[in-house]
Every structure is written in C-alpha cells, then in structure tokens.
Enzyme design. Structure first.
Site, short mmCIF file in Angstrom:
data_model
loop_
_atom_site.label_atom_id
_atom_site.label_comp_id
_atom_site.label_asym_id
_atom_site.label_seq_id
_atom_site.Cartn_x
_atom_site.Cartn_y
_atom_site.Cartn_z
N SER A 100 5.19 -6.29 -2.61
CA SER A 100 4.08 -5.70 -1.87
C SER A 100 4.40 -4.39 -1.17
O SER A 100 3.50 -3.76 -0.61
CB SER A 100 3.53 -6.69 -0.84
OG SER A 100 2.38 -7.32 -1.33
N LYS A 103 2.21 -1.56 -1.98
CA LYS A 103 0.95 -1.31 -1.28
C LYS A 103 1.03 -0.07 -0.39
O LYS A 103 -0.01 0.48 0.00
CB LYS A 103 0.56 -2.53 -0.44
CG LYS A 103 0.11 -3.75 -1.28
CD LYS A 103 -0.29 -4.91 -0.39
CE LYS A 103 -0.92 -6.07 -1.18
NZ LYS A 103 0.07 -6.87 -1.90
N SER A 158 -1.20 -8.73 3.54
CA SER A 158 -0.74 -8.34 2.20
C SER A 158 -1.72 -8.86 1.16
O SER A 158 -1.33 -9.32 0.08
CB SER A 158 0.67 -8.89 1.93
OG SER A 158 1.32 -8.14 0.93
#
Length: 407
Positions: A100, A103, A158
């Site tokens: 993640s 991101k 997340s």
C-alpha cells in the site's frame, strides 16, 4: 644548479597538484608570485549511479554515529526531506513489491486531478473489481460521500475500495495507472512499474526504497496530502443523506503504528505519517517522515526479514534516530531531486560501468568528480554487505496484524 624564480614556482605548483592541494596565484608587482593554499575543497557530488550498486552506502565525516546494526530490511533509505539529500541507503533501487505504499503515488497523481471538495455517489461498478481480501474503509454502493472522506479512507484505512472509487472518478483504472507511471518518471522515480494503483499484489508491480522516498517527499509538499497522511484517526460516515451528510459515523484509525502508538508500538516523536503497507508478497513496507529541530527526515523500509509484524516500525525508528543524530555529519550519497532534463538514462546503469558510461551532458558536474580524484580518499564510500540468508521477499513476513489488512 640555480633555478630561476619562475621555474621554482612551476615546480612548487606541480608538487602541490601532485599532492592534491589546490593553489591560487596572486599577482605581485614586486616581481615575486606567491602560491597560497586554496580553501578546502568541498566534497565531490555523489555519483548518481552509486545507489544502483548493492550494499550499504554512507559517506561519513568524523564523529558520525554508527548505523544501526540490526536492520534486516531488504532495502532501506534515509533522506533529508528539505534538501533531498540521501544520507544513507541499502539497496535503494532494488525493485520490490510496494504494497500500500503505492498509494502515495496514487494520491500524488489523483489529488491534483480531482475536486478537493464536493461529493460523489458510489456505484456498484466502481467497487466490482476490488481485490479479494483487500483492506477496506467500508464504502456502500448508492451512498453519497464527501470527497475528503474518500481520501481519509485511502490514507487511514488503506481502503482499496476508496482507491477504486477515486480512480473511477479520475477516468478509470487503466488511465490512472498510466498517469501514475508518467508521474513517477517525471519525479525521477525510474524503478516503479504500476499495475494496480491500490498496491494490491500484481505481476510485475514493483517500486523501490528510493522511489517511495521520492513520492513521500513530493507528497509532503501538497498541503492536503500532508494533512491526510498525518491523521491518526477520524470519524467516517456510516450512513449519509443525498448531500453526503452523515447520520452516524464510526471511527477509523491510521494503520501506521508509529503515528498512532497502537499495538505496543510507541508513537515516534515528531512523526508526520505518510504510508505503510502489507501483502504476502511484499511483506511489511513503510515510508514515513518525522520533524525535529527544524529538520524533516524521510525513511523507507521494505520487507524486514527478522522481528515479526512490527519490525518495520522498529527499524524505521532506529533509522530516524540515526538520521537525526547524523545530520550534518555525513555527505550525501545521492539525491531525491528529479534528474536534470539532459539526464537521458532510463534505467539502472550497468554496475561494471557505473561511473564511466553516463553521458557527459548529465549536469551532475562530472568534471568536478574527476578533478577531485586525488582527494577521493577523504570522501570514501562505506559499502557494507549484510549477509542475511537469501529468502524470497515476503516469505517470512508473518501474519498480518490486522485480519482485514491486505493491500
């Protein structure tokens, strides 16, 4: 043999140059020219190919504290967020699954393209392709959300569901991935290959400790990115009306334990967040930053090989502590600044030709590097090789501390 004054001056200059000492000639109208020592030569700029070489890189000055000796991550980096100077790194350009932390690049790409305020009504189609086992913030189709709440879902929970919705608003999954790829290249992040904008495991998707630090640094320059990344917790709408106003909310909490101090992980003083991640392939990943005494440091840690689920925070803490103690006592081994426009290489240089195959028009002051060769011993690069057992990335990352936390 009697030497003339001019010959003696030439011999003196030649001896000084052979010894690596700069000289400055000052005119004398009394018939005698004097050779004066030049000011101490500044440290040679770092070779931009250096961080592509394996091992630990550090250019230490006198009195610098030792690097932590228990860092097990496959790759890590410590940098000054203000200047972009890389203070130390280990395998900084090693391509690894980012989980993640990808991101960060998604937010860098989509935040400037989407409205910062307003609402959006989520559809079934937008949520149809969210990966099985993904981390979620809990979006419901047919419900209207404030755009700011969708971003909180990305940064705190997340939430891959929030990423899918925002990517749809941005023109779609494939278009967003292409935009992210272009944004990475524009920032000089050449190790990153984007397949899944939310960081979900996908064939060929990689980034690096260097690139993630570049994304984190660029994100901190955006006030909204920095604000979302620093949130430890926030209310999230459980139900909304047509205007996106919630009738009730539930709490969401950032999954970065250095920011929240949860699960026995002590909150780091001066922490300003950014992003963590976990998948079975990537292991535990983290790009984070902290501010102390007017200085902001960035640290990236990718896939610790020892210590369990929270080792990524322990190792980031140790590297932040070292970075604050070492600031001003090391010369940079690289830079997070985008390369000059004339820097034409599009990938890692061959290791065997790392210092000789770069184009002369790169703008990295190669002439200064060559002239400083006689004094290179004073700026030696410490390259330490950690001999950890070879393991497939992610194979020993251990169970995810959150049952629902998967990118």
């Amino acid at each position: 043999m009697i030497l003339s004054p001019s010959v003696r001056r030439l011999l003196s200059c030649a001896a000084a140059l052979a010894a690596g000492v700069g000289v400055v000639f000052t005119p004398s109208f009394a018939g005698a020219a004097r050779a004066e020592p030049a000011p101490p030569r500044a440290a040679a700029p770092p070779d931009p190919a250096l961080l592509y070489r394996p091992g630990v890189h550090l250019r230490a000055r006198q009195g610098v504290p030792a690097l932590p000796d228990d860092i097990s991550a496959l790759s890590w980096l410590v940098a000054d967020a203000g200047s972009g100077d890389v203070l130390a790194a280990h395998d900084a350009h090693l391509g690894l699954p980012p989980a993640s932390t990808m991101k960060t690049l998604f937010a860098l790409t989509a935040l400037p393209r989407l409205p910062r305020t307003g609402t959006h009504t989520v559809t079934d189609e937008e949520l149809a392709q969210v990966g099985e086992g993904s981390s979620l913030v809990g979006l419901d189709p047919g419900r209207t959300y404030q755009i700011a709440d969708l971003w909180k879902g990305v940064f705190l929970s997340s939430g891959n569901d929030a990423v899918h919705v925002l990517a749809a608003m941005n023109g779609g999954w494939a278009q967003t991935a292409a935009q992210m790829q272009a944004r990475a290249r524009a920032l000089g992040a050449r190790d990153t290959h984007v397949v899944s904008p939310d960081g979900y495991d996908a064939d060929g998707q990689v980034s690096s400790a260097y690139d993630l630090a570049v994304f984190g640094r660029a994100g901190l320059a955006d006030p909204d990115f920095a604000r979302y990344a620093a949130l430890a917790d926030a209310p999230f709408p459980g139900d909304t009306d047509a205007a996106g106003r919630p009738s009730w909310t539930y709490g969401i909490e950032n999954t970065n334990r250095l920011l929240t101090g949860e699960d026995g992980v002590e909150r780091y003083p001066g922490i300003i967040g950014i992003k963590n991640g976990y998948t079975s392939s990537a292991g535990f990943t983290l790009v984070t930053a902290a501010r102390r005494g007017g200085r902001t440091l960035l640290v990236t840690v990718m896939n610790p090989q020892q210590g369990g689920a929270f080792a990524v925070y322990d190792e980031a803490r140790a590297l932040l502590d070292w970075g604050f103690a070492a600031a001003g006592r090391v010369d940079p081994v690289g830079s997070l600044q985008p390369p000059p426009a004339k820097f034409t290489r599009t990938g890692p240089p061959p290791v065997a030709a790392a210092t000789s195959s770069m184009e002369p028009e790169t703008g990295y002051a190669w002439s200064a590097v060559l002239l400083a060769g006689a004094g290179a011993a004073g700026t030696a690069v410490y390259r330490l090789r950690r001999r950890l057992p070879h393991r497939k990335p992610g194979s020993n990352a251990g169970p995810d501390p959150d049952a629902s936390q998967r990118d």
